[in-house]
Design an enzyme around this catalytic site. Structure first.
Site, PDB file in Angstrom:
ATOM      1  N   CYS A 192       0.697  -1.410  -0.513  1.00 14.84           N
ATOM      2  CA  CYS A 192       0.276   0.278   0.079  1.00 14.84           C
ATOM      3  C   CYS A 192       1.156   1.586   0.150  1.00 14.84           C
ATOM      4  CB  CYS A 192      -1.125  -0.542   1.309  1.00 14.84           C
ATOM      5  SG  CYS A 192      -1.932  -1.452   1.378  1.00 14.84           S
ATOM      6  N   ARG A 203       4.615   0.581  -6.465  1.00 12.24           N
ATOM      7  CA  ARG A 203       4.481  -0.540  -5.171  1.00 12.24           C
ATOM      8  C   ARG A 203       3.974  -1.934  -5.419  1.00 12.24           C
ATOM      9  NH1 ARG A 203       6.192   2.404  -0.381  1.00 12.24           N
ATOM     10  NH2 ARG A 203       5.231   1.312   0.972  1.00 12.24           N
ATOM     11  N   TRP A 228      -2.999  -3.038  -1.542  1.00 13.68           N
ATOM     12  CA  TRP A 228      -3.169  -3.966  -2.100  1.00 13.68           C
ATOM     13  C   TRP A 228      -3.879  -4.484  -0.881  1.00 13.68           C
ATOM     14  CZ3 TRP A 228      -0.389  -8.193   0.122  1.00 13.68           C
ATOM     15  CH2 TRP A 228      -0.062  -8.840  -0.852  1.00 13.68           C
ATOM     16  N   ASN A 244      -1.624   1.932   5.980  1.00 18.17           N
ATOM     17  CA  ASN A 244      -0.021   0.929   5.583  1.00 18.17           C
ATOM     18  C   ASN A 244      -0.098  -0.027   6.766  1.00 18.17           C
ATOM     19  OD1 ASN A 244      -0.584   2.381   2.845  1.00 18.17           O
ATOM     20  ND2 ASN A 244       2.090   3.036   3.224  1.00 18.17           N
ATOM     21  N   GLY A 245      -0.174  -1.724   6.636  1.00 19.31           N
ATOM     22  CA  GLY A 245       0.362  -2.633   7.561  1.00 19.31           C
ATOM     23  C   GLY A 245      -1.245  -3.384   7.792  1.00 19.31           C
ATOM     24  N   GLU A 305      17.017 -18.281 -10.169  1.00 18.69           N
ATOM     25  CA  GLU A 305      16.404 -16.902  -9.699  1.00 18.69           C
ATOM     26  C   GLU A 305      15.667 -16.351 -11.096  1.00 18.69           C
ATOM     27  OE1 GLU A 305      15.759 -13.249  -9.059  1.00 18.69           O
ATOM     28  OE2 GLU A 305      16.503 -12.692 -10.496  1.00 18.69           O
ATOM     29  N   LYS A 312      12.207 -14.697 -11.669  1.00 22.24           N
ATOM     30  CA  LYS A 312      11.806 -14.160 -12.762  1.00 22.24           C
ATOM     31  C   LYS A 312      10.356 -14.336 -14.221  1.00 22.24           C
ATOM     32  CE  LYS A 312      13.027 -11.057 -11.566  1.00 22.24           C
ATOM     33  NZ  LYS A 312      13.668 -10.484 -10.133  1.00 22.24           N
ATOM     34  N   GLU A 317       7.299 -14.249 -12.157  1.00 17.94           N
ATOM     35  CA  GLU A 317       6.401 -13.374 -11.504  1.00 17.94           C
ATOM     36  C   GLU A 317       6.039 -12.570 -12.192  1.00 17.94           C
ATOM     37  OE1 GLU A 317      10.246 -11.664 -10.001  1.00 17.94           O
ATOM     38  OE2 GLU A 317       8.905 -10.888  -7.923  1.00 17.94           O
ATOM     39  N   HIS A 368      17.005 -36.829 -10.363  1.00 22.60           N
ATOM     40  CA  HIS A 368      16.470 -36.857  -8.745  1.00 22.60           C
ATOM     41  C   HIS A 368      14.861 -37.194  -8.818  1.00 22.60           C
ATOM     42  CE1 HIS A 368      20.402 -38.241  -7.392  1.00 22.60           C
ATOM     43  NE2 HIS A 368      21.002 -37.313  -7.482  1.00 22.60           N
ATOM     44  N   LYS A 408       5.824  -4.470  -4.545  1.00 23.58           N
ATOM     45  CA  LYS A 408       6.960  -3.977  -4.675  1.00 23.58           C
ATOM     46  C   LYS A 408       8.047  -4.345  -2.934  1.00 23.58           C
ATOM     47  CE  LYS A 408      11.125  -2.457  -6.782  1.00 23.58           C
ATOM     48  NZ  LYS A 408      11.613  -3.734  -7.195  1.00 23.58           N
TER      49      LYS A 408
HETATM   50  O1  M6R Z   1      12.764  -5.485  -0.958  1.00 23.94           O
HETATM   51  P1  M6R Z   1      13.630  -6.697  -0.678  1.00 23.94           P
HETATM   52  O2  M6R Z   1      14.699  -6.466  -1.651  1.00 23.94           O
HETATM   53  O3  M6R Z   1      13.737  -6.604   0.684  1.00 23.94           O
HETATM   54  O4  M6R Z   1      12.289  -7.583  -1.268  1.00 23.94           O
HETATM   55  C1  M6R Z   1      12.783  -8.957  -1.518  1.00 23.94           C
HETATM   56  C2  M6R Z   1      11.614  -9.696  -2.417  1.00 23.94           C
HETATM   57  O5  M6R Z   1      10.296  -9.537  -1.513  1.00 23.94           O
HETATM   58  C3  M6R Z   1      12.143  -9.153  -3.471  1.00 23.94           C
HETATM   59  O6  M6R Z   1      13.642  -9.358  -4.103  1.00 23.94           O
HETATM   60  C4  M6R Z   1      11.250  -9.959  -4.860  1.00 23.94           C
HETATM   61  O7  M6R Z   1      10.574 -11.176  -4.279  1.00 23.94           O
HETATM   62  C5  M6R Z   1      11.448  -9.443  -6.297  1.00 23.94           C
HETATM   63  N1  M6R Z   1       9.471  -8.996  -6.938  1.00 23.94           N
HETATM   64  C6  M6R Z   1      11.597  -9.905  -6.745  1.00 23.94           C
HETATM   65  O8  M6R Z   1      11.757 -10.287  -8.391  1.00 23.94           O
END
Ligand code: M6R
Length: 602
Positions: free
Chosen positions: A2, A27, A74, A98-99, A474, A478, A481, A497, A597
């Site tokens: 948020c 965000r 959010w 927020n929170g 990673e 990506k 996501e 395995h 974000k």
């Molecule tokens: O702000 P942070 O680096 O702590 O965030 C960690 C993860 O939420 C962040 O890396 C998330 O996995 C991304 N969307 C990856 O692209």
């Protein structure tokens, strides 16, 4: 997650609020709203979906007023509907939050005589504040009293009927910034929201609340004592919230990597030596413990190879949400490193608090030096990536790797595992990377062509060995996501395995393998895939391509690099594969569904 804005202005605030909310779009959110007070009366407009829907609602039904608050939500408690969107009102009070208010059920029960109109935890804050006003408290006192009854994490902004020169702001567990203008004042969940409005920012500390008026701000600490908080000039990144001619922030950020990595390298090394990491001494360290989430966690998993192989230091890497509840023993001689782009990730922050007082040194590797994780650490090591807007982390990952590489080299040197000559050699490899990354970026066309086919897949596997294994994970993260294609990353040796059962001609397998000491073994794993009709997309260098021969679905040839730092270079094709696959699929690259974000809730 948020976003909050608040404005006590000299002009109509609705357009300013919406503009500021746009700067918080990165965000992640699924509804938005604003409230203003005009002629003593509170009113609000809210809409589900993108901000353009809120703007449309405001065209048809304008909201006058020079004082207002706004929010992008959010969803956590209750679906993304208009009635759950913020601001929440109760009689004379409007609140954005927020929170998570953890005791909201208890509060709702206590307030059951009142009429609730949403399923959110936030509405209890507005209702409780109105309840205190009904008992005769002033808006300021009612808001302060409300805070005494809240459990959980929050950044809050209150606006009141009949109060056109007051916003009450509060912070506990979620950041909040106060912006100072000329006869105007602002509130924002980060300084970015306030970029075009002011660069003079006061960050509230944990437990602070503030009475904001056009004349200034009165800040009180958790005990209600007047508090003096520094006002800083934060260089505004107005320009950096521009896509710079790219279609998406993610593309801009991928292409910025040679420059931001160079900035990081020049900050942390000079004349063949690691520099500027004062306060960090690994000589007596018996163990490095790294904790993070998501992409930052994969950066740690890559760095584990460096700390162990270069510095000979045992190294644990944990996902923050697991680490915080596992209550594992922490060696008093250990160095604990917390890696986070935002510096606000709730699980990483909680894990840090668990380790404080237990480890010898708590280090924050962050992109936001003013963040909570930075402020609660012994040593702050900024990664210097600049503002990252795309939800899919790219340049921050690159600079997390660049920064951690310097830490590992420094540890190796301090512990006598490498000499000055080897330190210089390793730093030279890093210094060559921006140029090599440019060459990797030049492969975009080739990647684009192949991803047209990749976008048809329902499932994709990524394989890697050694430090390329976390990079495979990673790459898979990506891809899933932003293209919503199911993808997993595996250690190449783990294939037989279990995951090999998935292989058929419909499952592309992306093998990330520079020619290194283990390359032969990777070739065998590729053969196993191809023998089962699997389609291998090999990403390697010219030596690897020559040795692998024909038979792959495709081979992408990368520049040669010392394998020790190959993950930094190979991150680029992994990012471009995800980006172009998402483009083929037409998904929302910068704000993928369901993602935020900065993840400030558990
Ligand atoms: O702000 P942070 O680096 O702590 O965030 C960690 C993860 O939420 C962040 O890396 C998330 O996995 C991304 N969307 C990856 O692209």
């Amino acid at each position: 997650m948020c976003g909050i804005v608040g404005v006590l202005g000299n002009h109509e605030v609705a357009p300013t609020l919406v503009e500021a909310l746009k700067r918080l779009e990165y965000r992640g959110y699924d509804s938005a709203g604003i409230a203003t007070v005009q002629d003593g009366k509170l009113d609000r407009r809210r809409a589900v979906g993108k901000l353009v829907n809120l703007s449309d609602a405001l065209v048809h039904d304008p909201l006058p007023g020079k004082s207002g608050i706004g929010h992008t939500r959010w969803a956590t408690h209750g679906q993304p509907t208009v009635s759950n969107a913020h601001p929440h009102t109760a009689g004379r009070v409007a609140v954005v939050h927020n929170g998570i208010i953890e005791n909201y059920r208890e509060l709702r029960d206590r307030l059951r005589h009142r009429e609730f109109t949403s399923q959110t935890d936030t509405e209890t804050v507005a209702q409780l504040c109105e309840e205190f006003m009904d008992q005769g408290l002033s808006p300021r006192d009612a808001a302060a009293e409300t805070l005494n009854h809240l459990e959980g994490a929050y950044a809050l902004a209150f606006l009141f009927d009949g109060e056109e020169d007051l916003i009450v702001a509060a912070r506990k567990g979620s950041p909040l910034a106060i912006g100072h203008g000329e006869g105007e004042m602002f509130v924002g969940s980060d300084a970015i929201a306030l970029g075009p409005l002011t660069d003079r920012i006061t960050y509230l500390e944990e437990g602070d609340y503030a009475f904001v008026t056009r004349q200034g701000v009165e800040i009180r600490d958790a005990e209600g004592r007047l508090a003096n908080r520094e006002t800083r000039s934060i260089p505004m990144q107005a320009a950096s919230l521009d896509k710079g001619g790219h279609k998406h922030f993610m593309a801009k950020e991928i292409f910025e990597q040679p420059v931001v990595l160079s900035d990081c390298l020049s900050q942390y090394s000079d004349d063949g030596q690691v520099t500027l990491l004062e306060g960090l001494d690994f000589t007596e360290t018996d163990r490095v413990s790294m904790v993070a989430c998501g992409t930052a966690h994969y950066a740690c998993a890559v760095a584990k190879y460096w700390f162990e192989q270069l510095a000979g230091l045992p190294c644990d890497v944990d996902i923050a949400s697991e680490f915080r509840y596992r209550e594992g023993p922490v060696s008093p001689a250990s160095t604990a490193i917390f890696v986070s782009q935002s510096g606000e990730t709730a699980d990483t922050l909680a894990a840090l608090r668990y380790v404080q007082e237990k480890a010898a040194n708590v280090v924050a590797v962050v992109n936001v030096p003013e963040s909570s994780i930075a402020r609660e650490s012994d040593v702050i090591v900024p990664i210097l990536a600049g503002v990252e807007v795309g939800v899919a982390s790219t340049k921050a990952f690159m600079n997390q790797l660049g920064t951690l590489a310097h830490l590992a080299i420094m540890a190796a040197r301090q512990r006598g595992r490498i000499d000055a000559e080897r330190e210089r050699e390793l730093l030279n490899v890093l210094r060559g990377l921006p140029g090599l990354i440019n060459l990797a970026l030049a492969q975009e066309e080739a990647i684009m062509r192949r991803t047209a086919k990749l976008a048809e897949a329902r499932s994709v596997l990524f394989l890697g060995r050694g430090a390329m294994f976390p990079l495979a994970m990673e790459g898979a993260l990506k891809l899933k996501e932003i293209s919503y294609i199911h993808a997993e990353g595996y250690a190449s040796g783990e294939l037989k395995h279990g995951p090999i059962a998935l292989i058929d001609k419909s499952v592309p397998v992306i093998v990330m393998a520079p020619k290194d000491a283990l390359f032969d073994k990777t070739i065998s794993n590729m053969q196993e895939v191809m023998a089962r009709d699997g389609k291998v997309w090999l990403i390697t260098d010219a030596d690897g391509a020559a040795e692998a021969g024909d038979g792959t679905w495709d081979t992408l040839v990368m520049p040669r690099i010392d394998p020790v730092f190959a993950p930094l270079l190979y991150a680029v094709p992994a990012q471009l594969i995800a980006y172009h696959t998402a483009l083929h699929k037409g998904t929302d690259v910068d704000q993928p569904r369901n993602l935020a974000k900065s993840v400030t809730v558990e």
